[in-house]
Design a protein around this motif. Structure first.
Motif, PDB file in Angstrom:
ATOM      1  N   GLU A  45       5.528  -4.352  32.554  1.00 38.51           N
ATOM      2  CA  GLU A  45       5.280  -3.984  33.942  1.00 38.51           C
ATOM      3  C   GLU A  45       6.479  -3.191  34.454  1.00 38.51           C
ATOM      4  O   GLU A  45       7.624  -3.609  34.283  1.00 38.51           O
ATOM      5  N   GLN A  71       1.125  -1.617  34.784  1.00 37.86           N
ATOM      6  CA  GLN A  71       1.250  -2.154  33.439  1.00 37.86           C
ATOM      7  C   GLN A  71       1.031  -1.046  32.421  1.00 37.86           C
ATOM      8  O   GLN A  71       0.167  -0.191  32.593  1.00 37.86           O
ATOM      9  N   ARG A  96      10.336  -7.197  32.063  1.00 41.61           N
ATOM     10  CA  ARG A  96       9.039  -7.726  32.491  1.00 41.61           C
ATOM     11  C   ARG A  96       7.974  -7.470  31.425  1.00 41.61           C
ATOM     12  O   ARG A  96       7.031  -6.724  31.630  1.00 41.61           O
ATOM     13  N   LEU A 127       4.888  -8.617  29.502  1.00 42.59           N
ATOM     14  CA  LEU A 127       3.775  -9.531  29.744  1.00 42.59           C
ATOM     15  C   LEU A 127       3.157 -10.054  28.451  1.00 42.59           C
ATOM     16  O   LEU A 127       2.636 -11.162  28.411  1.00 42.59           O
ATOM     17  N   LEU A 128       3.216  -9.249  27.384  1.00 43.77           N
ATOM     18  CA  LEU A 128       2.537  -9.616  26.149  1.00 43.77           C
ATOM     19  C   LEU A 128       3.177  -8.876  24.984  1.00 43.77           C
ATOM     20  O   LEU A 128       3.558  -7.717  25.111  1.00 43.77           O
ATOM     21  N   ILE A 170       1.721 -14.361  24.682  1.00 44.15           N
ATOM     22  CA  ILE A 170       1.373 -14.073  26.067  1.00 44.15           C
ATOM     23  C   ILE A 170       2.382 -14.761  26.964  1.00 44.15           C
ATOM     24  O   ILE A 170       2.640 -15.953  26.830  1.00 44.15           O
ATOM     25  N   GLY A 171       2.963 -14.007  27.893  1.00 46.39           N
ATOM     26  CA  GLY A 171       3.948 -14.570  28.808  1.00 46.39           C
ATOM     27  C   GLY A 171       3.299 -15.299  29.960  1.00 46.39           C
ATOM     28  O   GLY A 171       2.138 -15.086  30.285  1.00 46.39           O
ATOM     29  N   ARG A 172       4.104 -16.152  30.603  1.00 42.73           N
ATOM     30  CA  ARG A 172       3.627 -16.922  31.763  1.00 42.73           C
ATOM     31  C   ARG A 172       4.645 -16.837  32.886  1.00 42.73           C
ATOM     32  O   ARG A 172       5.376 -17.799  33.085  1.00 42.73           O
ATOM     33  N   PRO A 173       4.802 -15.829  33.655  1.00 41.26           N
ATOM     34  CA  PRO A 173       4.102 -14.544  33.587  1.00 41.26           C
ATOM     35  C   PRO A 173       4.723 -13.575  32.587  1.00 41.26           C
ATOM     36  O   PRO A 173       4.100 -12.620  32.170  1.00 41.26           O
ATOM     37  N   TYR A 174       6.003 -13.778  32.221  1.00 40.79           N
ATOM     38  CA  TYR A 174       6.665 -12.863  31.293  1.00 40.79           C
ATOM     39  C   TYR A 174       7.069 -13.602  30.023  1.00 40.79           C
ATOM     40  O   TYR A 174       7.263 -14.811  30.031  1.00 40.79           O
TER      41      TYR A 174
END
Length: 103
Positions: free
Chosen positions: A18, A23, A50, A52-53, A62-66
């Protein structure tokens, strides 16, 4: 043994990160076009934390959120400003010359 990965080949990976509220999906050596940022010059390095995946053929993180402890690093190759023109809505009876004020 038949399906063993050849040695010396780079693993095909990608990341989704991001930047500036948008994105982007990238692979190594990709070119990415992002919105203009006034604080960057050609040859500047950008590090974006940042992520994300992260993904490859074998694994996806997969990040949560990153995704912690990861970043995408890029170099600015070209800095360009583009002006976008928004045309007003037209009715079916207007010709294109009417939109630009020509007679």
């Amino acid at each position: 043994d038949k399906y063993k990965k050849p040695e010396g080949r780079e693993t095909e990976v990608f990341a989704v990160f991001e930047l500036g509220g948008k994105q982007y999906k990238v692979c190594p050596n990709d070119l990415v076009f992002v919105d203009s940022r006034g604080d960057l010059e050609v040859n500047d390095m950008i590090e974006c934390n940042r992520v994300l995946l992260l993904g490859s053929k074998d694994e996806t993180i997969i990040g949560r959120p990153y995704v912690p402890g990861t970043s995408v690093v890029a170099a600015v190759e070209v800095s360009a400003l583009c002006a976008l023109a928004t045309l007003p809505p037209s009715s079916p009876h207007e010709s294109p010359s009417c939109l630009f004020g020509r007679s």
